[in-house]
Write a protein that holds these residues in place. Structure first.
Motif, PDB file in Angstrom:
ATOM      1  N   CYS B  11       1.002  -1.208  -0.064  1.00  0.00           N
ATOM      2  CA  CYS B  11       0.230  -0.150  -0.215  1.00  0.00           C
ATOM      3  C   CYS B  11       0.870   1.239  -0.029  1.00  0.00           C
ATOM      4  N   THR B  48      -4.351   1.855   6.094  1.00  0.00           N
ATOM      5  CA  THR B  48      -4.857   0.895   5.062  1.00  0.00           C
ATOM      6  C   THR B  48      -5.932   0.140   5.911  1.00  0.00           C
ATOM      7  N   GLY B  51      -8.824   1.580   6.425  1.00  0.00           N
ATOM      8  CA  GLY B  51     -10.013   1.743   5.300  1.00  0.00           C
ATOM      9  C   GLY B  51      -9.746   3.298   4.745  1.00  0.00           C
ATOM     10  N   LYS B  54      -6.703   2.685   0.218  1.00  0.00           N
ATOM     11  CA  LYS B  54      -7.124   1.776  -0.488  1.00  0.00           C
ATOM     12  C   LYS B  54      -5.517   0.776  -0.678  1.00  0.00           C
ATOM     13  N   SER B  59      -4.433  -8.281   1.527  1.00  0.00           N
ATOM     14  CA  SER B  59      -5.703  -8.318   2.107  1.00  0.00           C
ATOM     15  C   SER B  59      -5.550  -8.063   3.350  1.00  0.00           C
ATOM     16  N   THR B  68     -12.315  -4.660   2.498  1.00  0.00           N
ATOM     17  CA  THR B  68     -12.768  -3.845   1.298  1.00  0.00           C
ATOM     18  C   THR B  68     -14.358  -4.257   1.086  1.00  0.00           C
ATOM     19  N   GLU B  72     -18.265   1.977   5.507  1.00  0.00           N
ATOM     20  CA  GLU B  72     -17.668   2.945   6.419  1.00  0.00           C
ATOM     21  C   GLU B  72     -18.362   2.567   7.765  1.00  0.00           C
TER      22      GLU B  72
END
Lengths: 376, 260
Positions: B11, B48, B51, B54, B59, B68, B72
């Motif tokens: 990320c 990350t 959230g 991205k 994962s 993902t 929210e």
């Protein structure tokens, strides 16, 4: 060989376990309710409402053509219960016209504009996390001014002036949001930058309009319009704007909780489960609706959107659930007093934008000094 | 039981890759500390997981569910983020601030129910700060503000508390207060993932330590086995010595001392 048993662990949650382990008694319920209640005494709420009603009634009686309280009560009484008498009696008809055709629409519009600017300002100050922000941050006023000036310049029919102002305001803010998108930086900072760019552009446009305008007729009309005035309001104006105004109030008040969360910053708000992008767009739309409508019917009335939110915060604190209703009451009352002064101080009405600025400055200093503590 | 499982996470910001594939897990009622130099990607990993950014690939699974795929609101019920104490522009009361923890649970009309108040009050009690409820948040000391933010996070009823250098701006006494409260929360069943500056803090409260260096994990294990002089030299570029001490009460403690 000993067999080991493993306890199946259910879906665990750190805090629910703690909750379950506590014996929740009514005693604790009481303590919890005490700890989380809001300390705004009923007396404060009632006196806010009472003050607004008082200012509202007094405003009817004041003006070029004074109406004393007895005449006022009789006039209202006659209007609703004795329409035949009003139609026949010349004096009663005159009072009736003053109260219902001239003062009522004006007073109602002043209250809407005061409340609208105050609510829009409160919402923006939280969303941009800055106590010095006013509702024209994203260019709503600049856009509305240019729209109205263009309508005045080309000599459009009089209803086109507010329509032009409204369209210009919406257009400017849309542009600002779009500019902000292109920057791709911190979302609120990009918006502010977009607002600055758009305001600059539209102010340049306005200078051009003034430069091209005929100096004997159109330039004075433009200049006077820009200073703001409620003098030409009639009941049709009021009916045209009242429903959109109420929509704006309702949308923002439904956002109260999210505005509280947004005051703590974008990332924190998102980690608390708020869709910040959607909230920002909704808030900007509603605040722009209120600001553009205000400029459309009254011209540019500065300072209300900056000062009144602080006054409201000084009375009930920063929680938006209380702040927005208080901003509506105080904004309406404050602008009503200023408009009364504009009508009464001199024989020729003073443009209200000038008065709000002159009164706003000392007022702001007083509130700011009192409230600075805790602003960090 | 594994609560959070981060698998080969890559990320960063915009197009710049900061973290080049890290994998770790956080179990139920486990205190996990992440240490590393400034700019090594600790905060990026946290963001990350929360959230806010991205992932490029890899994962983040919470309870065997991809984050993902969560909204929210759902994410906020799983993770509570505790930022460094900071001052909001307006003087909100402590009760207002703590009640914001109920954000993922309130309905559209945002009516606070009496059970919401119970939960928020319970969080204040658990941290022993219920007497602060009616105070103004902005008037509190940094340490008290930090405790209020922890209470807000507990009010979110999350699976995991995620903290980014919560003690960075606190004085010595307040650092200890916050850390010891965190330790008792973990004893009561909370899971914590905390980024910290100070290896001694990791000794003080972590069950497990993750060491990050230039976007990769170079250590994952108990504080004693992971925080070594050599590793600290790699990540911080300064010579340190790990010293075992026995306190007067007979407890074994380790501290990380920089050498001149």
């Amino acid at each position: 060989m000993t067999q080991r048993y493993t306890m199946p662990i259910a879906k665990t949650n750190c805090f629910r376990d703690f909750q379950a382990s506590q014996n929740i008694s009514s005693d604790r319920q009481f303590l919890a309710d005490q700890a989380f209640k809001h300390h705004v005494p009923l007396l404060v709420k009632l006196s806010l409402l009472g003050a607004l009603i008082l200012i509202f009634l007094v405003s009817f009686a004041l003006g070029r053509y004074p109406v004393n309280p007895v005449e006022l009560v009789m006039g209202i009484f006659n209007h609703f219960l004795e329409p035949a008498f009003v139609a026949d009696n010349l004096e009663a008809a005159k009072i009736d016209r003053v109260i219902f055709n001239i003062r009522l629409p004006r007073i109602l519009c002043v209250m809407l504009v005061g409340a609208g600017l105050a609510v829009a300002g409160s919402a923006y100050q939280g969303m941009f996390r800055n106590p010095l922000v006013s509702p024209d941050l994203l260019g709503a006023s600049a856009g509305a001014s240019l729209g109205a000036c263009l309508a005045l310049l080309v000599g459009a029919p009089s209803w086109m002036v507010p329509a032009g102002a409204f369209t210009g305001g919406i257009l400017a803010v849309t542009l600002a949001v779009w500019f902000g998108r292109m920057v791709r930086h911190d979302p609120t900072l990009s918006l502010v930058l977009g607002g600055i760019l758009v305001s600059t552009l539209f102010q340049a446009g306005m200078s051009l309009v003034k430069y091209m305008a005929d100096a004997t007729e159109k330039l004075p009309a433009i200049t006077f319009w820009l200073m703001g005035s409620f003098s030409s309001i009639n009941d049709r104006d009021f009916l045209a704007v009242v429903i959109p105004f109420i929509c704006g109030f309702v949308i923002l008040m439904l956002q109260s909780w999210k505005l509280n969360v947004l005051s703590f910053g974008d990332e924190e708000a998102r980690s608390l489960g708020v869709n910040t992008r959607q909230t920002r767009l909704l808030t900007i739309s509603a605040a722009t609706l209120l600001t553009a409508l205000s400029v459309a019917i009254a011209g540019v009335v500065g300072w209300i959107g900056l000062v009144v939110p602080h006054l409201a915060r000084a009375i009930v604190g920063p929680n938006y659930h209380l702040l927005l209703p208080t901003a509506i009451l105080t904004g309406a009352g404050f602008l009503l007093i200023v408009d009364d002064l504009a009508r009464l101080l001199t024989t020729v009405e003073i443009p209200i934008g000038i008065l709000t600025a002159i009164l706003g400055v000392p007022f702001f200093i007083v509130i700011f000094r009192r409230n600075m503590k805790g602003w960090g | 039981m594994t609560l959070l499982k981060v698998g080969d996470l890559v990320c960063g910001y915009h197009r710049m890759e900061v973290v080049h594939g890290v994998s770790f897990t956080v179990r139920h009622a486990e205190f996990v500390c992440m240490i590393g130099a400034n700019g090594c990607g600790k905060t990026t990993v946290l963001k990350t997981i929360l959230g806010l950014l991205k992932p490029f690939s890899g994962s983040v699974m919470v309870d065997d569910q991809e984050t993902t795929s969560l909204s929210e609101r759902e994410l906020a019920k799983r993770f509570a983020y505790i930022p460094q104490a900071h001052t909001p522009p307006f003087p909100f009361s402590v009760s207002d601030v703590v009640m914001l923890g109920r954000t993922p649970y309130v309905n559209r009309l945002s009516r606070v129910s009496s059970s919401d108040r119970q939960i928020a009050y319970g969080a204040l009690m658990q941290l022993g700060i219920e007497q602060l409820a009616q105070r103004t948040y902005t008037h509190l000391s940094g340490g008290q503000q930090q405790l209020v933010l922890i209470a807000r996070a507990l009010t979110q009823q999350p699976d995991i508390l995620v903290m980014d250098e919560p003690t960075a701006s606190l004085d010595f006494g307040n650092q200890q207060t916050v850390l010891s409260r965190m330790r008792s929360l973990v004893k009561a069943g909370t899971s914590v993932l905390m980024v910290t500056h100070d290896p001694s803090h990791a000794f003080y409260c972590a069950d497990r330590v993750l060491v990050m260096h230039e976007g990769r994990l170079i250590g994952d294990g108990s504080p004693g086995e992971v925080i070594t002089g050599e590793r600290m030299h790699t990540i911080y570029g300064t010579k340190v010595e790990i010293i075992q001490i026995t306190t007067r009460s007979g407890k074994q403690e380790s501290v990380c001392v920089p050498l001149p």
